[in-house]
Design a protein around this motif. Structure first.
Motif, PDB file in Angstrom:
ATOM      1  N   ALA A 169     -15.482   2.145  14.994  1.00  0.00           N
ATOM      2  CA  ALA A 169     -15.165   1.474  13.729  1.00  0.00           C
ATOM      3  C   ALA A 169     -15.738   0.061  13.730  1.00  0.00           C
ATOM      4  CB  ALA A 169     -13.650   1.441  13.518  1.00  0.00           C
ATOM      5  N   GLY A 170     -15.590  -0.645  14.856  1.00  0.00           N
ATOM      6  CA  GLY A 170     -16.123  -2.001  14.961  1.00  0.00           C
ATOM      7  C   GLY A 170     -17.625  -2.042  14.772  1.00  0.00           C
ATOM      8  N   GLN A 171     -18.319  -1.049  15.305  1.00  0.00           N
ATOM      9  CA  GLN A 171     -19.774  -0.995  15.152  1.00  0.00           C
ATOM     10  C   GLN A 171     -20.182  -0.778  13.702  1.00  0.00           C
ATOM     11  OE1 GLN A 171     -20.852   2.112  17.882  1.00  0.00           O
ATOM     12  NE2 GLN A 171     -20.351   0.886  19.695  1.00  0.00           N
ATOM     13  N   ARG A 172     -19.301  -0.191  12.932  1.00  0.00           N
ATOM     14  CA  ARG A 172     -19.570   0.045  11.517  1.00  0.00           C
ATOM     15  C   ARG A 172     -19.002  -1.069  10.641  1.00  0.00           C
ATOM     16  NH1 ARG A 172     -19.759   4.398  14.339  1.00  0.00           N
ATOM     17  NH2 ARG A 172     -20.699   6.357  13.671  1.00  0.00           N
ATOM     18  N   GLY A 173     -18.456  -2.127  11.280  1.00  0.00           N
ATOM     19  CA  GLY A 173     -17.934  -3.258  10.524  1.00  0.00           C
ATOM     20  C   GLY A 173     -16.602  -2.994   9.861  1.00  0.00           C
ATOM     21  N   ILE A 174     -15.863  -2.024  10.371  1.00  0.00           N
ATOM     22  CA  ILE A 174     -14.559  -1.681   9.792  1.00  0.00           C
ATOM     23  C   ILE A 174     -13.477  -2.443  10.550  1.00  0.00           C
ATOM     24  CG2 ILE A 174     -12.901   0.191   9.414  1.00  0.00           C
ATOM     25  CD1 ILE A 174     -15.329   2.093   9.267  1.00  0.00           C
ATOM     26  N   PRO A 175     -12.623  -3.192   9.868  1.00  0.00           N
ATOM     27  CA  PRO A 175     -11.568  -3.953  10.560  1.00  0.00           C
ATOM     28  C   PRO A 175     -10.530  -3.036  11.186  1.00  0.00           C
ATOM     29  CG  PRO A 175     -11.278  -4.091   8.185  1.00  0.00           C
ATOM     30  CD  PRO A 175     -12.587  -3.399   8.413  1.00  0.00           C
ATOM     31  N   VAL A 176      -9.934  -3.515  12.268  1.00  0.00           N
ATOM     32  CA  VAL A 176      -8.977  -2.713  13.036  1.00  0.00           C
ATOM     33  C   VAL A 176      -7.709  -3.519  13.252  1.00  0.00           C
ATOM     34  CG1 VAL A 176      -8.542  -1.576  15.245  1.00  0.00           C
ATOM     35  CG2 VAL A 176     -10.817  -1.450  14.212  1.00  0.00           C
ATOM     36  N   TYR A 177      -6.556  -2.888  13.047  1.00  0.00           N
ATOM     37  CA  TYR A 177      -5.257  -3.511  13.317  1.00  0.00           C
ATOM     38  C   TYR A 177      -4.441  -2.545  14.180  1.00  0.00           C
ATOM     39  CZ  TYR A 177      -6.427  -6.636   9.445  1.00  0.00           C
ATOM     40  OH  TYR A 177      -7.052  -7.547   8.631  1.00  0.00           O
ATOM     41  N   ARG A 178      -4.012  -3.028  15.324  1.00  0.00           N
ATOM     42  CA  ARG A 178      -3.126  -2.214  16.159  1.00  0.00           C
ATOM     43  C   ARG A 178      -1.702  -2.380  15.628  1.00  0.00           C
ATOM     44  NH1 ARG A 178      -2.873  -2.174  22.829  1.00  0.00           N
ATOM     45  NH2 ARG A 178      -1.497  -0.349  23.014  1.00  0.00           N
ATOM     46  N   LEU A 179      -1.033  -1.265  15.350  1.00  0.00           N
ATOM     47  CA  LEU A 179       0.252  -1.313  14.657  1.00  0.00           C
ATOM     48  C   LEU A 179       1.459  -1.220  15.584  1.00  0.00           C
ATOM     49  CD1 LEU A 179      -0.618   0.952  11.587  1.00  0.00           C
ATOM     50  CD2 LEU A 179      -0.759  -1.536  11.781  1.00  0.00           C
ATOM     51  N   ASN A 180       1.246  -0.834  16.828  1.00  0.00           N
ATOM     52  CA  ASN A 180       2.366  -0.802  17.781  1.00  0.00           C
ATOM     53  C   ASN A 180       1.810  -0.973  19.187  1.00  0.00           C
ATOM     54  OD1 ASN A 180       1.207   1.664  18.402  1.00  0.00           O
ATOM     55  ND2 ASN A 180       2.994   2.895  17.886  1.00  0.00           N
ATOM     56  N   HIS A 181       2.670  -0.791  20.179  1.00  0.00           N
ATOM     57  CA  HIS A 181       2.233  -0.962  21.565  1.00  0.00           C
ATOM     58  C   HIS A 181       1.652   0.323  22.135  1.00  0.00           C
ATOM     59  CE1 HIS A 181       3.721  -5.023  21.846  1.00  0.00           C
ATOM     60  NE2 HIS A 181       4.921  -4.646  21.433  1.00  0.00           N
ATOM     61  N   ASP A 182       1.603   1.365  21.330  1.00  0.00           N
ATOM     62  CA  ASP A 182       0.992   2.613  21.766  1.00  0.00           C
ATOM     63  C   ASP A 182      -0.383   2.737  21.121  1.00  0.00           C
ATOM     64  OD1 ASP A 182       3.197   3.453  23.390  1.00  0.00           O
ATOM     65  OD2 ASP A 182       4.302   3.910  21.550  1.00  0.00           O
ATOM     66  N   SER A 183      -0.672   3.873  20.534  1.00  0.00           N
ATOM     67  CA  SER A 183      -2.031   4.097  20.033  1.00  0.00           C
ATOM     68  C   SER A 183      -2.106   4.246  18.527  1.00  0.00           C
ATOM     69  CB  SER A 183      -2.627   5.348  20.704  1.00  0.00           C
ATOM     70  OG  SER A 183      -2.802   5.129  22.093  1.00  0.00           O
ATOM     71  N   LEU A 184      -1.104   3.728  17.806  1.00  0.00           N
ATOM     72  CA  LEU A 184      -1.151   3.772  16.351  1.00  0.00           C
ATOM     73  C   LEU A 184      -1.996   2.608  15.851  1.00  0.00           C
ATOM     74  CD1 LEU A 184      -0.199   5.157  13.754  1.00  0.00           C
ATOM     75  CD2 LEU A 184       1.773   3.606  13.765  1.00  0.00           C
ATOM     76  N   VAL A 185      -3.071   2.925  15.161  1.00  0.00           N
ATOM     77  CA  VAL A 185      -4.065   1.913  14.765  1.00  0.00           C
ATOM     78  C   VAL A 185      -4.433   2.128  13.301  1.00  0.00           C
ATOM     79  CG1 VAL A 185      -6.447   1.155  15.134  1.00  0.00           C
ATOM     80  CG2 VAL A 185      -4.994   1.685  17.091  1.00  0.00           C
ATOM     81  N   GLN A 186      -4.628   1.020  12.596  1.00  0.00           N
ATOM     82  CA  GLN A 186      -5.122   1.074  11.225  1.00  0.00           C
ATOM     83  C   GLN A 186      -6.583   0.670  11.215  1.00  0.00           C
ATOM     84  OE1 GLN A 186      -2.850  -0.684   7.912  1.00  0.00           O
ATOM     85  NE2 GLN A 186      -4.699  -1.814   7.342  1.00  0.00           N
ATOM     86  N   LEU A 187      -7.397   1.485  10.551  1.00  0.00           N
ATOM     87  CA  LEU A 187      -8.804   1.172  10.318  1.00  0.00           C
ATOM     88  C   LEU A 187      -8.958   0.845   8.844  1.00  0.00           C
ATOM     89  CD1 LEU A 187     -10.454   4.176  12.238  1.00  0.00           C
ATOM     90  CD2 LEU A 187      -9.703   1.983  13.170  1.00  0.00           C
ATOM     91  N   GLY A 188      -9.607  -0.274   8.543  1.00  0.00           N
ATOM     92  CA  GLY A 188      -9.778  -0.659   7.159  1.00  0.00           C
ATOM     93  C   GLY A 188      -8.590  -1.466   6.657  1.00  0.00           C
ATOM     94  N   THR A 189      -8.670  -1.888   5.398  1.00  0.00           N
ATOM     95  CA  THR A 189      -7.612  -2.735   4.826  1.00  0.00           C
ATOM     96  C   THR A 189      -7.139  -2.186   3.489  1.00  0.00           C
ATOM     97  OG1 THR A 189      -9.271  -4.179   3.797  1.00  0.00           O
ATOM     98  CG2 THR A 189      -8.435  -4.835   5.957  1.00  0.00           C
ATOM     99  N   GLY A 190      -5.874  -2.523   3.179  1.00  0.00           N
ATOM    100  CA  GLY A 190      -5.294  -2.204   1.888  1.00  0.00           C
ATOM    101  C   GLY A 190      -5.393  -0.740   1.522  1.00  0.00           C
ATOM    102  N   CYS A 191      -5.783  -0.478   0.279  1.00  0.00           N
ATOM    103  CA  CYS A 191      -5.806   0.894  -0.230  1.00  0.00           C
ATOM    104  C   CYS A 191      -6.871   1.751   0.436  1.00  0.00           C
ATOM    105  CB  CYS A 191      -6.008   0.886  -1.745  1.00  0.00           C
ATOM    106  SG  CYS A 191      -7.572   0.162  -2.274  1.00  0.00           S
TER     107      CYS A 191
END
Length: 882
Positions: A169-191
């Motif tokens: 995702a980073g190589q494609r310029g997509i922002p990343v947010y880690r949502l917990n201490h495990d492996s739940l991750v958000q790619l992209g923003t908002g809608c």
């Protein structure tokens, strides 16, 4: 030494654009002490950590840190470099470090790049203890500490599959947010955001995952679709297992029904004793056990994304190769020392664990762990070929027969998984289905992908990239438009104006952060000062938000960085010395450095909007090479405006009573300044400047001038910013100003109301420097006819009455004839000012808390003024009144 605080900054920050860990370190007894003052210390350090010879430090070349050591350097700096070296040994090397004075004797901030958050925090603490041990000449268990750091990293960092997708995702310029201490991750923003957890994606069907988790149901559905699967059944008791084994009349596989990663799996069982033993092993992982026909052949894992085969690997079971010297058990230990092997999924390969399945397999084949294999002899340790149990993978993607490829893709569609791992047994994957024994033995949800990214033999396959491409097909946006606003004064109003225009013109859901709360689609979902990165993330993580408008304040930037990686538009309203003396800020250049981060993190081709009248901002423009610069100004003839237009640039300025957009030699009138309600028919010049900045930001987002004019013409809800009220015999103006420039702007506006007595109810926050307090007092003394000095309830570290005393003394010194008195309580001061009003008087209050002030106004039955006519002069104030 004493550690006061350790905090992480996950996004771009004032030190570096990457995540960092900041440790506040008190040197205490080592304050002002240098490395050369302790005999033998440097030698012990270099002996323990020889790698520091390669540290560049300020010299910019290897050996720079060594020069500093022998030249004498403070111990905060030493701790920094020790930690950097320890991250190298622990397997997550950090390349950036910095140590900065933190505002008090012996107090420093040690900043280290964050490659593994929890483990880096731990190593910072280790570095402090280790340096102290070297100083006092006692032993420190450094090896054990490094091993613990490795375990912490393994337990707390993303697993290999999630990490691979995040990197793709980073190589494609997509922002990343880690949502917990495990492996739940958000790619992209908002809608546009998508969530993943390992290789389970937001598009994964819950029903499909449930099906894949039930091995028996999976077999049933595949068999109904004419896809070959092993015969067998589920046993809940040993007797049932034996009945199934007897009915099959063939070698069997015994495995947990809900197992994973090859745990508890025993294969090619041909005797009742083997089946009984395997059943007991499988029962350790669940009450239900699968007993099914064993298919001889090679073990393959096929990986499919959206029912398209992306990669295939032949999996080779865990094994060792004899050398004629070491036993099987010793060979396992040697293999496990290979750098590519780690615990669980931390490395491309997993260490081989000797468990009951291994012992049983060796016994079945007449071997023991103590046996010494001949040189070159391959000794397999188990039948199952999972990487999780120590196996290896060979890429076979390009060798897969078209018929097998189609069968696998149909199986993925039958089960319904978007990311699907199919375990296949075949004699030869290059041959057609009809000419060999072949069966799908499992379909896996959340399949591991490291075998395809790091095959032991063969070509690497970008499975993670395929997953990201499936979530964000080519041409699909991953980011919502983001506008970030910062500055000293005017940023809240500018933010509100931009949010108002965006919401009303586009019809889209706007997420907005301000000093009074977070707003989603015009509804306040959180109250308070929400101008930091946490609030920004709340907006950017909300799946309903289509546009983000983020007020971004100094404090949040300093403490926690930005809450986003890139913005499309940045607005910098102005920078004045409001926060000198706070957070290590000693001069205006420090403030510029902090707030310039907002401009620097505008994407290439994005727009940075700057106040042409602020030389600090015009100087900043020279550093912004990849962004489009747009200026705004109340002065159409300002040299910066003229120069920028002369080179074809775009500016927004006030020309007479008009807001104007100009590009090169072409001009367009946007609207009459007085048509923006909050400008009080053009009286509030600072709100006109805010309107220019807002118009520039909205134009950068493609909104037409006509639509901007319509929306700004309805912008009247701006609580706490230059709000007029009719009350008692006169009027009250409520504003959040708390520094010399804001005082000056309000005084200039009020001064245009000729013939009125203007009373100021003034105070300054306690965390401002004495110089700021004194400058504020001088402006107030000159700008108001009468002063009531109040004090904030929160003194921010000052003694009660200290700020009020400074303000009073400066007023008396600067304008001794000015009527001035101190009333500490803000509401009492306002109440007094209203009670002592003369006809037509204007009272200006610079509040600490808006709600209590509004309550006082309600008590006086105040009515908010919506028209300039309501505040026009009523009578001339006599000299005695002034």
């Amino acid at each position: 030494m004493r550690i006061a605080e350790i905090r992480s900054i996950p996004g771009p920050n004032i030190y570096i654009y990457k995540p960092v860990i900041v440790m506040r370190l008190h040197l205490e007894e080592l304050t002002e002490k240098e490395s050369i003052e302790f005999p033998g210390f440097i030698e012990r350090l270099l002996e323990a950590l020889p790698g520091v010879h390669n540290h560049h430090c300020a010299k910019g070349k290897p050996g720079g840190f060594i020069e500093r050591l022998y030249g004498g350097t403070y111990f905060g700096h030493i701790v920094e470099h020790v930690c950097l070296e320890l991250t190298e040994y622990a397997g997550f090397p950090a390349h950036f470090g910095k140590t900065l004075y933190a505002g008090g004797p012996g107090i420093y901030d040690v900043i280290v790049e964050n490659k593994a958050e929890e483990a880096t925090k731990f190593l910072l603490q280790v570095a402090v203890k280790f340096v102290e041990a070297l100083l006092h000449g006692y032993e420190y268990p450094l090896y054990e500490a490094i091993e613990k750091a490795k375990r912490i990293a393994c337990e707390s960092e993303l697993g290999p599959s999630t990490r691979a997708i995040v990197e793709a995702a980073g190589q494609r310029g997509i922002p990343v947010y880690r949502l917990n201490h495990d492996s739940l991750v958000q790619l992209g923003t908002g809608c546009y955001a998508k969530r993943i957890q390992a290789t389970i994606t937001e598009q994964s069907s819950c029903i499909a995952v449930d099906i894949a988790s039930n091995k028996e149901l999976t077999k049933t559905l595949l068999e109904r679709a004419a896809i070959p699967v092993p015969a067998g059944g589920i046993a809940r008791s040993e007797e049932e297992a034996m009945r199934i084994f007897a009915s099959l009349q063939a070698a069997v596989v015994v495995k947990p029904l809900s197992g994973s990663q090859g745990k508890g799996v025993s294969t090619q069982l041909e005797t009742t004793s083997d089946v009984r033993r395997a059943f007991q092993i499988a029962q350790q992982y669940g009450n239900e056990t699968v007993v099914e026909q064993f298919y001889p052949g090679r073990n393959y894992r096929l990986l499919l994304v959206n029912s398209k085969l992306i990669a295939g690997s032949e999996r080779i079971p865990a094994h060792v190769i004899g050398d004629g010297i070491h036993s099987i058990g010793q060979l396992v230990e040697i293999v496990n020392e290979q750098p590519e092997r780690g615990v669980d999924h931390e490395k491309p390969l997993t260490k081989i664990m000797i468990d009951p399945v291994v012992v049983s397999y060796l016994t079945k084949h007449g071997r023991r762990l103590q046996d010494i294999p001949k040189a070159g002899e391959i000794v397999y340790l188990r039948e199952s070929a999972n990487l999780s149990t120590g196996g290896i993978a060979i890429d076979v993607t390009d060798e897969i027969h078209p018929e097998i490829r189609k069968m696998a893709e149909r199986a993925a569609r039958v089960i319904g998984l978007d990311v699907c791992g199919i375990d296949l047994v075949a004699e030869d994957i290059t041959k057609s289905i009809d000419c060999q024994s072949i069966a799908i033995i499992e379909v896996n949800a959340a399949p591991g992908i490291r075998m395809h990214h790091f095959p032991s033999i063969g070509e690497k396959r970008d499975v993670a990239g395929a997953v990201v491409d499936a979530l964000f097909p080519k041409g699909t946006p991953a980011r919502i438009p983001t506008v970030s606003i910062t500055g000293t004064n005017g940023k809240t109003t500018t933010t509100r104006m931009i949010g108002h225009v965006m919401q009303n013109v586009t019809g889209k859901t706007v997420g907005m952060t301000t000093t009074d709360g977070i707003y989603i689609n015009g509804e306040r979902i959180a109250k308070g000062d929400t101008t930091g990165p946490r609030s920004a993330r709340i907006v950017l993580e909300d799946p309903s938000v289509e546009i983000a408008v983020l007020e971004t304040a100094r404090g949040g930037i300093v403490r926690s960085g930005l809450g986003y990686d890139w913005a499309d538009v940045a607005v910098l309203t102005n920078i004045s010395p409001d926060h000198i003396g706070q957070d290590g800020i000693e001069e205006i250049e420090d403030l510029v450095h902090i707030k310039s981060l907002v401009a620097e993190r505008v994407r290439s081709g994005g727009t940075v909007i700057l106040n042409a009248e602020d030389p600090n901002l015009t100087a900043l423009a020279k550093r912004l090479k990849q962004q489009t610069i747009v200026y705004f100004s109340l002065d159409k003839d300002h040299p910066v405006v003229k120069r920028h237009l002369s080179i074809g640039g775009t500016c927004f300025y006030k020309d007479g009573d008009w807001l104007v957009e100009a590009s090169g030699s072409v001009q367009w009138k946007i609207m009459h300044a007085g048509e923006i309600p909050v400008t009080m028919y053009g009286l509030a010049q600072f709100h006109i400047a805010n309107g220019l900045a807002a118009a520039a930001a909205c134009r950068a987002q493609g909104i037409t001038r006509e639509k901007i004019a319509q929306a700004l013409g309805t912008f009247s809800n701006n609580p706490g910013r230059a709000n007029f009220y009719k009350v008692n015999k006169g009027y009250v103006l409520v504003d959040y100003g708390h520094n010399p420039d804001s005082f000056k702007a309000i005084c200039k506006m009020a001064g245009q109301l000729q013939g009125r007595r203007i009373t100021g109810v003034v105070g300054v926050p306690g965390d401002r420097s004495n110089a700021i307090v004194e400058a504020s007092a001088r402006v107030a003394a000159e700008g108001f006819h009468k002063l009531l000095i109040k004090e904030d309830i929160d003194t921010r570290g000052r003694e009660r009455g200290e700020i009020a005393s400074i303000l009073f003394e400066v007023v008396q010194q600067f304008v001794p004839y000015r009527e001035c008195k101190v009333i500490y309580n803000e509401c009492e001061a306002l109440d007094t000012a209203i009670r002592e009003m003369i006809p037509g008087e204007l009272v200006v209050i610079f509040y600490e808390k808006l709600q209590p002030v509004k309550q006082v106004l309600e008590n006086w039955k105040a009515v908010q003024v919506e028209s300039l006519e309501d505040v026009s002069p009523i009578e001339t104030v006599s000299a005695s009144q002034v």
